[in-house]
Design a protein around this motif. Structure first.
Motif, PDB file in Angstrom:
ATOM      1  N   SER A   1       0.796  -1.224   0.000  1.00 47.06           N
ATOM      2  CA  SER A   1       0.000   0.000   0.000  1.00 47.06           C
ATOM      3  C   SER A   1       0.826   1.270   0.000  1.00 47.06           C
ATOM      4  CB  SER A   1      -0.952   0.010   1.206  1.00 47.06           C
ATOM      5  OG  SER A   1      -0.218  -0.064   2.430  1.00 47.06           O
ATOM      6  N   TRP A   2       2.068   1.212   0.448  1.00 44.71           N
ATOM      7  CA  TRP A   2       2.879   2.432   0.520  1.00 44.71           C
ATOM      8  C   TRP A   2       3.685   2.683  -0.759  1.00 44.71           C
ATOM      9  CZ3 TRP A   2       3.375  -1.684   3.958  1.00 44.71           C
ATOM     10  CH2 TRP A   2       4.456  -2.541   3.747  1.00 44.71           C
ATOM     11  N   GLY A   3       3.398   1.894  -1.811  1.00 42.50           N
ATOM     12  CA  GLY A   3       4.047   2.144  -3.095  1.00 42.50           C
ATOM     13  C   GLY A   3       5.315   1.346  -3.315  1.00 42.50           C
ATOM     14  N   SER A   4       5.378   0.178  -2.729  1.00 40.57           N
ATOM     15  CA  SER A   4       6.535  -0.708  -2.890  1.00 40.57           C
ATOM     16  C   SER A   4       6.102  -1.959  -3.650  1.00 40.57           C
ATOM     17  CB  SER A   4       7.102  -1.089  -1.516  1.00 40.57           C
ATOM     18  OG  SER A   4       8.137  -2.029  -1.641  1.00 40.57           O
TER      19      SER A   4
ATOM     20  N   TYR B   1       7.819   7.951 -12.042  1.00 40.87           N
ATOM     21  CA  TYR B   1       7.224   7.645 -10.742  1.00 40.87           C
ATOM     22  C   TYR B   1       8.123   6.784  -9.863  1.00 40.87           C
ATOM     23  CZ  TYR B   1       3.130   9.082 -13.438  1.00 40.87           C
ATOM     24  OH  TYR B   1       2.262   9.788 -14.234  1.00 40.87           O
TER      25      TYR B   1
ATOM     26  N   THR C   1      10.530   0.853  -5.772  1.00 36.67           N
ATOM     27  CA  THR C   1       9.935   1.784  -4.817  1.00 36.67           C
ATOM     28  C   THR C   1       9.535   3.059  -5.543  1.00 36.67           C
ATOM     29  OG1 THR C   1      11.336   0.931  -3.037  1.00 36.67           O
ATOM     30  CG2 THR C   1      10.265   3.052  -2.670  1.00 36.67           C
ATOM     31  N   LEU C   2       8.285   3.448  -5.356  1.00 33.83           N
ATOM     32  CA  LEU C   2       7.789   4.664  -5.978  1.00 33.83           C
ATOM     33  C   LEU C   2       8.007   5.863  -5.055  1.00 33.83           C
ATOM     34  CD1 LEU C   2       4.375   3.439  -7.461  1.00 33.83           C
ATOM     35  CD2 LEU C   2       6.681   3.164  -8.369  1.00 33.83           C
TER      36      LEU C   2
ATOM     37  N   PRO D   1       6.955   8.703  -2.709  1.00 32.09           N
ATOM     38  CA  PRO D   1       5.768   8.723  -1.834  1.00 32.09           C
ATOM     39  C   PRO D   1       4.573   9.455  -2.427  1.00 32.09           C
ATOM     40  CG  PRO D   1       7.744   9.148  -0.558  1.00 32.09           C
ATOM     41  CD  PRO D   1       8.174   9.132  -1.998  1.00 32.09           C
TER      42      PRO D   1
ATOM     43  N   HIS E   1       3.729   9.528  -5.395  1.00 29.24           N
ATOM     44  CA  HIS E   1       3.210   8.815  -6.565  1.00 29.24           C
ATOM     45  C   HIS E   1       2.810   7.374  -6.241  1.00 29.24           C
ATOM     46  CE1 HIS E   1       4.125  12.136  -9.109  1.00 29.24           C
ATOM     47  NE2 HIS E   1       5.438  12.031  -9.005  1.00 29.24           N
ATOM     48  N   LYS E   2       2.586   7.080  -4.949  1.00 30.44           N
ATOM     49  CA  LYS E   2       2.232   5.701  -4.594  1.00 30.44           C
ATOM     50  C   LYS E   2       0.906   5.268  -5.221  1.00 30.44           C
ATOM     51  CE  LYS E   2       0.035   6.774  -0.142  1.00 30.44           C
ATOM     52  NZ  LYS E   2       0.072   6.509   1.323  1.00 30.44           N
ATOM     53  N   ASP E   3       0.081   6.240  -5.606  1.00 32.63           N
ATOM     54  CA  ASP E   3      -1.190   5.919  -6.256  1.00 32.63           C
ATOM     55  C   ASP E   3      -0.985   5.398  -7.680  1.00 32.63           C
ATOM     56  OD1 ASP E   3      -0.281   8.533  -6.922  1.00 32.63           O
ATOM     57  OD2 ASP E   3      -2.241   8.992  -7.772  1.00 32.63           O
TER      58      ASP E   3
ATOM     59  N   MET F   1       0.967   2.869  -8.303  1.00 31.57           N
ATOM     60  CA  MET F   1       1.516   1.520  -8.158  1.00 31.57           C
ATOM     61  C   MET F   1       0.850   0.514  -9.106  1.00 31.57           C
ATOM     62  SD  MET F   1       1.861  -0.878  -4.780  1.00 31.57           S
ATOM     63  CE  MET F   1       0.087  -1.040  -4.582  1.00 31.57           C
TER      64      MET F   1
END
Length: 218
Positions: free
Chosen positions: A147-150, A177, A191-192, A194, A196-198, A200
């Motif tokens: 969920s945190w863009g990883s 991103y 890893t995106l 932060p 741009h975590k949306d 993913m």
């Protein structure tokens, strides 16, 4: 290059750094052998070297889960230094984690967060990531999104892991991103940024399409 008089490079896939350092301490008689503590080190080694054939591997896997579960890492270290063994409390926590893992995986499958696509498995979960190749062994390419863009990519039983890893790096290295990417031949991460975590899901779709069209056999 600067020379070191008491320095040695050890390159092996048989033992992890923890195990090697432990053996050094024993050899130098800086610690005394303790059978219970020795087992802890072997659990760690089985997991760190990803030796699925080692009978201690699954216990090592859950010991790693406990390490991740305890937010206070110093507490984890102090606990094992103080007790020097896998206590009944730790065994019970391993059993509890195993139950929670099974319940979570069932919910993820039911709600469409574990999606098989030929020999690719999409696995959307923030927890128990290390278990996905064990509980779902029939796939070759595992894509995990958190969920945190990883994004974690695991490869299993393929002949060209370096080629796959390098091609994904080339695919994403200039993506606006992506903050960082890289890793081991059979396990790599993306890893995106932060903010741009949306994005993913969009990046995962790019990775899956690339693997499916370039490497997948199904």
């Amino acid at each position: 290059m600067k020379e070191f008089s008491n320095f040695k490079f050890i390159h092996t896939d048989k033992f992890c750094a923890t195990f090697i350092f432990y053996k050094y301490l024993l050899k130098q008689e800086l610690i005394e052998f303790n059978e219970d503590f020795d087992k802890i080190i072997k659990l760690i080694n089985a997991f760190d070297t990803w030796n699925e054939h080692d009978p201690l591997f699954k216990s090592g896997l859950f010991l790693n889960d406990i390490f991740n579960e305890w937010k206070d890492k110093e507490k984890f270290i102090d606990y094992f230094v103080t007790n020097g063994k896998i206590t009944d409390d730790i065994k019970n926590e391993m059993k509890d984690l195993s139950k929670r893992k099974s319940e979570l995986f069932n919910r993820l499958e039911t709600n469409g967060f574990i999606v098989p696509m030929g020999d690719i498995l999409l696995f959307m979960s923030d927890a128990f990531i290390s278990h996905m190749t064990i509980d779902f062994p029939q796939y070759k390419y595992y894509i995990n999104g958190r969920s945190w863009g990883s994004i974690s990519i695991r490869l299993k039983d393929i002949d060209n892991p370096l080629e796959v890893k390098d091609s994904i790096i080339k695919l994403l290295e200039h993506n606006q991103y992506v903050m960082s990417l890289g890793g081991h031949p059979n396990a790599m991460g993306v890893t995106l940024y932060p903010e741009h975590k949306d994005k993913m899901v969009q990046i995962i779709e790019i990775i899956i399409k690339h693997i499916a069209t370039t490497f997948s056999t199904k």
